[in-house]
Design a protein around this motif. Structure first.
Motif, mmCIF file in Angstrom:
data_model
loop_
_atom_site.group_PDB
_atom_site.id
_atom_site.type_symbol
_atom_site.label_atom_id
_atom_site.label_comp_id
_atom_site.label_asym_id
_atom_site.label_seq_id
_atom_site.Cartn_x
_atom_site.Cartn_y
_atom_site.Cartn_z
ATOM 1 N N ARG A 117 0.914 -1.212 0.061
ATOM 2 C CA ARG A 117 -0.022 0.189 0.057
ATOM 3 C C ARG A 117 0.865 1.311 -0.099
ATOM 4 N N GLU A 118 1.883 1.256 0.936
ATOM 5 C CA GLU A 118 2.768 2.366 0.997
ATOM 6 C C GLU A 118 3.689 2.498 -0.340
ATOM 7 N N GLN A 119 3.827 1.335 -1.050
ATOM 8 C CA GLN A 119 4.572 1.519 -2.501
ATOM 9 C C GLN A 119 3.633 2.199 -3.526
ATOM 10 N N TRP A 120 2.540 1.840 -3.653
ATOM 11 C CA TRP A 120 1.440 2.469 -4.581
ATOM 12 C C TRP A 120 1.265 3.848 -4.201
ATOM 13 N N ARG A 121 1.051 4.159 -2.924
ATOM 14 C CA ARG A 121 0.723 5.533 -2.635
ATOM 15 C C ARG A 121 1.746 6.351 -3.124
ATOM 16 N N TYR A 122 3.245 5.910 -2.899
ATOM 17 C CA TYR A 122 4.350 6.539 -3.071
ATOM 18 C C TYR A 122 4.173 6.775 -4.836
#
Length: 102
Positions: free
Chosen positions: A48-53
């Motif tokens: 989730r953090e990767q896709w948000r970034y």
């Protein structure tokens, strides 16, 4: 299986669904290829953090295919100019939508 899809650029409020979709794709597609310990060690929160970034940084363009409220597919790419080129980074089609014409 749905044969009609809508396509749109990813929005911030859709990132959790997109990340969870990619997480599920990995779990299904790589079960016989990667070790159980690797797959069980994957973090949904990290995805989730990767896709948000990826979305917020603008480093990738992200497009999702939707079947009603379900993510059916996701593609992302870098958006360089013609000289530096564009690069396909991810392409996922959910198991329920493979061979659907998506």
């Amino acid at each position: 299986m749905k044969s009609s899809f809508s396509f749109r650029p990813a929005q911030l409020d859709e990132i959790v669904k997109i990340a969870d979709f990619q997480f599920a794709c990995w779990q299904a597609a790589y079960v016989d290829i990667l070790s159980d310990s690797f797959l069980s060690g994957m973090s949904r929160d990290h995805r989730r953090e990767q896709w948000r970034y990826r979305l917020l940084s603008g480093k990738r363009k992200i497009m999702a295919a939707w079947a009603d409220d379900d993510v059916a597919g996701v593609v992302s790419w870098t958006d360089g100019d013609l000289a530096s080129g564009r690069e396909l980074k991810t392409l996922y089609v959910g198991a329920d939508y493979q061979r659907s014409g998506l």
